[in-house]
Design a protein around this motif. Structure first.
Motif, PDB file in Angstrom:
ATOM      1  N   SER A   3       0.980  -1.138   0.156  1.00  0.00           N
ATOM      2  CA  SER A   3      -0.115   0.124   0.019  1.00  0.00           C
ATOM      3  C   SER A   3       0.722   1.309   0.206  1.00  0.00           C
ATOM      4  O   SER A   3       2.089   1.279   0.490  1.00  0.00           O
ATOM      5  CB  SER A   3      -0.861  -0.157   1.362  1.00  0.00           C
ATOM      6  OG  SER A   3      -0.139   0.069   2.311  1.00  0.00           O
ATOM      7  N   PRO A   4       0.481   2.389  -0.599  1.00  0.00           N
ATOM      8  CA  PRO A   4       1.307   3.566  -0.354  1.00  0.00           C
ATOM      9  C   PRO A   4       1.356   4.247   0.916  1.00  0.00           C
ATOM     10  O   PRO A   4       0.588   3.806   1.843  1.00  0.00           O
ATOM     11  CB  PRO A   4       0.303   4.425  -1.264  1.00  0.00           C
ATOM     12  CG  PRO A   4      -0.483   3.678  -2.054  1.00  0.00           C
ATOM     13  CD  PRO A   4      -0.901   2.665  -1.339  1.00  0.00           C
ATOM     14  N   LEU A   5       2.417   4.969   0.908  1.00  0.00           N
ATOM     15  CA  LEU A   5       2.894   5.259   2.142  1.00  0.00           C
ATOM     16  C   LEU A   5       2.984   7.009   2.335  1.00  0.00           C
ATOM     17  O   LEU A   5       3.408   7.618   1.174  1.00  0.00           O
ATOM     18  CB  LEU A   5       4.485   5.011   2.404  1.00  0.00           C
ATOM     19  CG  LEU A   5       5.011   5.349   3.737  1.00  0.00           C
ATOM     20  CD1 LEU A   5       4.361   4.626   4.977  1.00  0.00           C
ATOM     21  CD2 LEU A   5       6.588   5.296   3.565  1.00  0.00           C
ATOM     22  N   PHE A   6       2.239   7.384   3.231  1.00  0.00           N
ATOM     23  CA  PHE A   6       1.949   8.856   3.154  1.00  0.00           C
ATOM     24  C   PHE A   6       3.019   9.554   4.445  1.00  0.00           C
ATOM     25  O   PHE A   6       3.110   8.894   5.425  1.00  0.00           O
ATOM     26  CB  PHE A   6       0.554   9.065   3.605  1.00  0.00           C
ATOM     27  CG  PHE A   6       0.341  10.743   3.783  1.00  0.00           C
ATOM     28  CD1 PHE A   6       0.194  11.609   2.458  1.00  0.00           C
ATOM     29  CD2 PHE A   6       0.194  11.467   4.901  1.00  0.00           C
ATOM     30  CE1 PHE A   6       0.029  12.795   2.436  1.00  0.00           C
ATOM     31  CE2 PHE A   6      -0.167  12.811   4.918  1.00  0.00           C
ATOM     32  CZ  PHE A   6      -0.210  13.375   3.714  1.00  0.00           C
ATOM     33  N   LEU A  97      -5.918   3.704   5.837  1.00  0.00           N
ATOM     34  CA  LEU A  97      -6.713   2.921   6.785  1.00  0.00           C
ATOM     35  C   LEU A  97      -7.954   2.537   5.811  1.00  0.00           C
ATOM     36  O   LEU A  97      -8.321   1.209   5.907  1.00  0.00           O
ATOM     37  CB  LEU A  97      -7.176   3.654   8.016  1.00  0.00           C
ATOM     38  CG  LEU A  97      -8.142   2.789   9.064  1.00  0.00           C
ATOM     39  CD1 LEU A  97      -7.381   1.408   9.296  1.00  0.00           C
ATOM     40  CD2 LEU A  97      -8.263   3.525  10.304  1.00  0.00           C
ATOM     41  N   VAL A  98      -8.597   3.453   5.535  1.00  0.00           N
ATOM     42  CA  VAL A  98      -9.794   3.068   4.583  1.00  0.00           C
ATOM     43  C   VAL A  98     -10.036   3.959   3.314  1.00  0.00           C
ATOM     44  O   VAL A  98      -9.419   4.906   3.141  1.00  0.00           O
ATOM     45  CB  VAL A  98     -11.267   3.394   5.454  1.00  0.00           C
ATOM     46  CG1 VAL A  98     -11.260   2.473   6.537  1.00  0.00           C
ATOM     47  CG2 VAL A  98     -11.302   4.807   5.839  1.00  0.00           C
TER      48      VAL A  98
END
Length: 98
Positions: A3-6, A97-98
């Motif tokens: 998943s992408p990382l912010f 998360l969502v």
């Protein structure tokens, strides 16, 4: 697929270093946006306190962000920024998360 990382970073600069930091951040942003896996990379200056900055980054994966830390342009920018900062940056990493 990861998943992408912010990533966010908050920091404040010394008053005498304001213009030098703005120039440094512009250079760093331009080079970083060309990195593989960089989806978004920008710096913002606070309207309430012009000495305070935040970065907002979106990376395709944690591995892409980890490679960013090894790049020459980031290492050079960190060395140049060391004497311009009031305190060390506060960095936080998030996953969606969502």
């Amino acid at each position: 697929m990861p998943s992408p990382l912010f990533v966010t970073a908050r920091f404040a600069v010394k008053p005498v270093a304001l213009e030098e930091m703005r120039s440094l951040l512009a250079e760093l942003s331009e080079k970083t946006r060309q990195e593989p896996g960089c989806l978004e990379y920008a710096y913002y200056q606070s309207l309430d306190d012009p000495l305070e900055f935040s970065s907002f980054e979106l990376w395709q994966s944690p591995e892409c962000e980890a490679r960013h830390w090894q790049t020459r342009h980031l290492q050079d920018a960190l060395a140049r920024a060391a004497g311009l900062l009031q305190v060390e940056p506060h960095i936080q990493r998030y996953q969606r998360l969502v």
